[in-house]
Design a protein around this motif. Structure first.
Motif, PDB file in Angstrom:
ATOM      1  N   UNK A  70       0.849  -1.182   0.000  1.00  0.00           N
ATOM      2  CA  UNK A  70       0.000   0.000   0.000  1.00  0.00           C
ATOM      3  C   UNK A  70       0.890   1.238   0.000  1.00  0.00           C
ATOM      4  N   UNK A  71       0.774   2.057  -1.033  1.00  0.00           N
ATOM      5  CA  UNK A  71       1.618   3.236  -1.166  1.00  0.00           C
ATOM      6  C   UNK A  71       0.813   4.483  -0.840  1.00  0.00           C
ATOM      7  N   UNK A  72       1.448   5.423  -0.151  1.00  0.00           N
ATOM      8  CA  UNK A  72       0.777   6.660   0.225  1.00  0.00           C
ATOM      9  C   UNK A  72       1.206   7.793  -0.695  1.00  0.00           C
ATOM     10  N   UNK A  73       0.279   8.253  -1.519  1.00  0.00           N
ATOM     11  CA  UNK A  73       0.522   9.387  -2.407  1.00  0.00           C
ATOM     12  C   UNK A  73      -0.734   9.617  -3.244  1.00  0.00           C
ATOM     13  N   UNK A  74      -0.715  10.668  -4.047  1.00  0.00           N
ATOM     14  CA  UNK A  74      -1.840  11.020  -4.900  1.00  0.00           C
ATOM     15  C   UNK A  74      -1.875  10.109  -6.128  1.00  0.00           C
ATOM     16  N   UNK A  75      -2.927   9.335  -6.262  1.00  0.00           N
ATOM     17  CA  UNK A  75      -3.035   8.364  -7.351  1.00  0.00           C
ATOM     18  C   UNK A  75      -3.050   9.024  -8.714  1.00  0.00           C
ATOM     19  N   UNK A  76      -3.664  10.203  -8.832  1.00  0.00           N
ATOM     20  CA  UNK A  76      -3.811  10.848 -10.124  1.00  0.00           C
ATOM     21  C   UNK A  76      -2.572  11.634 -10.544  1.00  0.00           C
ATOM     22  N   UNK A  77      -2.010  12.413  -9.618  1.00  0.00           N
ATOM     23  CA  UNK A  77      -0.849  13.230  -9.990  1.00  0.00           C
ATOM     24  C   UNK A  77       0.467  12.477  -9.830  1.00  0.00           C
ATOM     25  N   UNK A  78       0.508  11.493  -8.931  1.00  0.00           N
ATOM     26  CA  UNK A  78       1.748  10.742  -8.690  1.00  0.00           C
ATOM     27  C   UNK A  78       1.478   9.249  -8.577  1.00  0.00           C
ATOM     28  N   UNK A  79       0.989   8.623  -9.654  1.00  0.00           N
ATOM     29  CA  UNK A  79       0.731   7.182  -9.586  1.00  0.00           C
ATOM     30  C   UNK A  79       2.028   6.412  -9.337  1.00  0.00           C
ATOM     31  N   UNK A  80       2.013   5.559  -8.343  1.00  0.00           N
ATOM     32  CA  UNK A  80       3.237   4.864  -7.954  1.00  0.00           C
ATOM     33  C   UNK A  80       3.469   3.604  -8.774  1.00  0.00           C
ATOM     34  N   UNK A  81       2.400   2.908  -9.130  1.00  0.00           N
ATOM     35  CA  UNK A  81       2.554   1.615  -9.788  1.00  0.00           C
ATOM     36  C   UNK A  81       2.763   1.813 -11.279  1.00  0.00           C
ATOM     37  N   UNK A  82       4.041   1.756 -11.689  1.00  0.00           N
ATOM     38  CA  UNK A  82       4.417   1.987 -13.080  1.00  0.00           C
ATOM     39  C   UNK A  82       5.386   0.906 -13.554  1.00  0.00           C
ATOM     40  N   UNK A  83       5.471   0.778 -14.870  1.00  0.00           N
ATOM     41  CA  UNK A  83       6.428  -0.124 -15.500  1.00  0.00           C
ATOM     42  C   UNK A  83       7.789   0.560 -15.605  1.00  0.00           C
ATOM     43  N   UNK A  84       8.854  -0.205 -15.871  1.00  0.00           N
ATOM     44  CA  UNK A  84      10.190   0.403 -15.997  1.00  0.00           C
ATOM     45  C   UNK A  84      10.264   1.507 -17.044  1.00  0.00           C
ATOM     46  N   UNK A  85       9.415   1.428 -18.091  1.00  0.00           N
ATOM     47  CA  UNK A  85       9.442   2.457 -19.133  1.00  0.00           C
ATOM     48  C   UNK A  85       8.637   3.701 -18.764  1.00  0.00           C
ATOM     49  N   UNK A  86       8.044   3.706 -17.560  1.00  0.00           N
ATOM     50  CA  UNK A  86       7.304   4.871 -17.101  1.00  0.00           C
ATOM     51  C   UNK A  86       5.813   4.830 -17.346  1.00  0.00           C
ATOM     52  N   UNK A  87       5.336   3.838 -18.100  1.00  0.00           N
ATOM     53  CA  UNK A  87       3.895   3.718 -18.323  1.00  0.00           C
ATOM     54  C   UNK A  87       3.214   3.128 -17.090  1.00  0.00           C
ATOM     55  N   UNK A  88       1.913   3.284 -17.011  1.00  0.00           N
ATOM     56  CA  UNK A  88       1.186   2.756 -15.868  1.00  0.00           C
ATOM     57  C   UNK A  88       1.199   1.233 -15.866  1.00  0.00           C
ATOM     58  N   UNK A  89       1.424   0.649 -14.714  1.00  0.00           N
ATOM     59  CA  UNK A  89       1.332  -0.794 -14.552  1.00  0.00           C
ATOM     60  C   UNK A  89      -0.128  -1.205 -14.729  1.00  0.00           C
ATOM     61  N   UNK A  90      -0.359  -2.324 -15.381  1.00  0.00           N
ATOM     62  CA  UNK A  90      -1.730  -2.784 -15.604  1.00  0.00           C
ATOM     63  C   UNK A  90      -2.008  -4.035 -14.777  1.00  0.00           C
ATOM     64  N   UNK A  91      -3.291  -4.220 -14.444  1.00  0.00           N
ATOM     65  CA  UNK A  91      -3.692  -5.259 -13.513  1.00  0.00           C
ATOM     66  C   UNK A  91      -4.847  -6.078 -14.077  1.00  0.00           C
ATOM     67  N   UNK A  92      -5.020  -7.268 -13.513  1.00  0.00           N
ATOM     68  CA  UNK A  92      -6.140  -8.127 -13.890  1.00  0.00           C
ATOM     69  C   UNK A  92      -7.451  -7.599 -13.335  1.00  0.00           C
ATOM     70  N   UNK A  93      -7.388  -7.080 -12.101  1.00  0.00           N
ATOM     71  CA  UNK A  93      -8.585  -6.585 -11.430  1.00  0.00           C
ATOM     72  C   UNK A  93      -8.262  -5.277 -10.712  1.00  0.00           C
ATOM     73  N   UNK A  94      -9.208  -4.367 -10.742  1.00  0.00           N
ATOM     74  CA  UNK A  94      -9.069  -3.100 -10.030  1.00  0.00           C
ATOM     75  C   UNK A  94     -10.385  -2.801  -9.320  1.00  0.00           C
ATOM     76  N   UNK A  95     -10.315  -2.420  -8.044  1.00  0.00           N
ATOM     77  CA  UNK A  95     -11.492  -1.966  -7.311  1.00  0.00           C
ATOM     78  C   UNK A  95     -11.160  -0.633  -6.658  1.00  0.00           C
ATOM     79  N   UNK A  96     -12.166   0.240  -6.577  1.00  0.00           N
ATOM     80  CA  UNK A  96     -11.901   1.559  -5.994  1.00  0.00           C
ATOM     81  C   UNK A  96     -13.187   2.208  -5.514  1.00  0.00           C
ATOM     82  N   UNK A  97     -13.033   3.000  -4.477  1.00  0.00           N
ATOM     83  CA  UNK A  97     -14.103   3.852  -3.965  1.00  0.00           C
ATOM     84  C   UNK A  97     -13.498   5.246  -3.781  1.00  0.00           C
ATOM     85  N   UNK A  98     -13.256   5.950  -4.895  1.00  0.00           N
ATOM     86  CA  UNK A  98     -12.562   7.244  -4.813  1.00  0.00           C
ATOM     87  C   UNK A  98     -13.453   8.314  -4.188  1.00  0.00           C
TER      88      UNK A  98
END
Length: 211
Positions: A44-72
């Motif tokens: 669990x990472x603490x930061x702003x998901x929209x301006x500073x997404x933490x989960x990224x690939x080595x090339x800087x693109x967003x990491x992708x997942x099989x499932x995502x759940x959210x209550x923003x």
């Protein structure tokens, strides 16, 4: 972190949990919750998901997942604070500067694999508001990304009395999807103190959307 835990409990073969939360206290509680509920390896990472997404690939693109759940947070007005890079999330249009509901939705779509699925709780207004949101909504529907919509009653969630909805997103076979499965659960609730609670039979109908 309870939403992540409940989703992980439904996985028959287990899942690896990743999360990001802006509020420091909430993030700390989520980490503690993971340990208490048998998910000590969850990250669990603490930061702003929209301006500073933490989960990224080595090339800087967003990491992708099989499932995502959210209550923003509903209709946050400061979602674009510190936003310097869009990571390709806003290809269908830029959400309104003072309403971040679609910013979170587009972030989730970009964070899904090509066969990924997601569920997000948003205010009911995302289904009918106009202008930029109408254009984004049209593009998402046209591409078949929305599998189902569940309309929920008001006064269901802590901190807000407005009605909400659940959007079930599914990229698998999106190009062939010809309709959207819709459930009106706005009357399917029982009073529970000062809040409302969904009736069990309506919960089973909602679960059918995601299976």
């Amino acid at each position: 972190g309870s939403l992540l835990i409940k989703a992980a409990d439904q996985a028959p073969r287990g899942v690896t949990i990743y999360g990001q939360e802006m509020d420091n206290t909430t993030a700390a509680l989520a980490r503690m919750n993971m340990i208490l509920h048998g998910n000590p390896t969850a990250e669990i990472w603490q930061d702003n998901t929209l301006s500073s997404p933490y989960w990224k690939n080595p090339n800087g693109s967003l990491k992708t997942f099989d499932y995502v759940v959210a209550n923003p947070p509903f209709s946050t007005k400061s979602w674009s604070n510190g936003l310097e890079k869009d990571y390709g999330r806003f290809e269908f249009g830029m959400p309104p500067a003072k309403n971040g509901d679609y910013a979170f939705l587009l972030h989730m779509l970009k964070s899904l694999k090509s066969i990924g699925r997601a569920a997000v709780i948003l205010p009911h207004g995302v289904l009918f508001r106009g202008n930029a949101e109408a254009h984004i909504r049209k593009e998402i529907v046209r591409r078949g990304y929305i599998k189902g919509i569940v309309g929920l009653p008001p006064n269901l969630f802590y901190g807000t009395g407005i009605p909400a909805c659940i959007l079930a997103l599914d990229k698998k076979d999106a190009a062939q999807r010809e309709g959207i499965f819709m459930i009106d659960a706005s009357k399917g609730f029982m009073k529970d103190g000062n809040k409302n609670r969904l009736r069990p039979r309506d919960m089973h109908k909602i679960i059918d959307v995601f299976t």
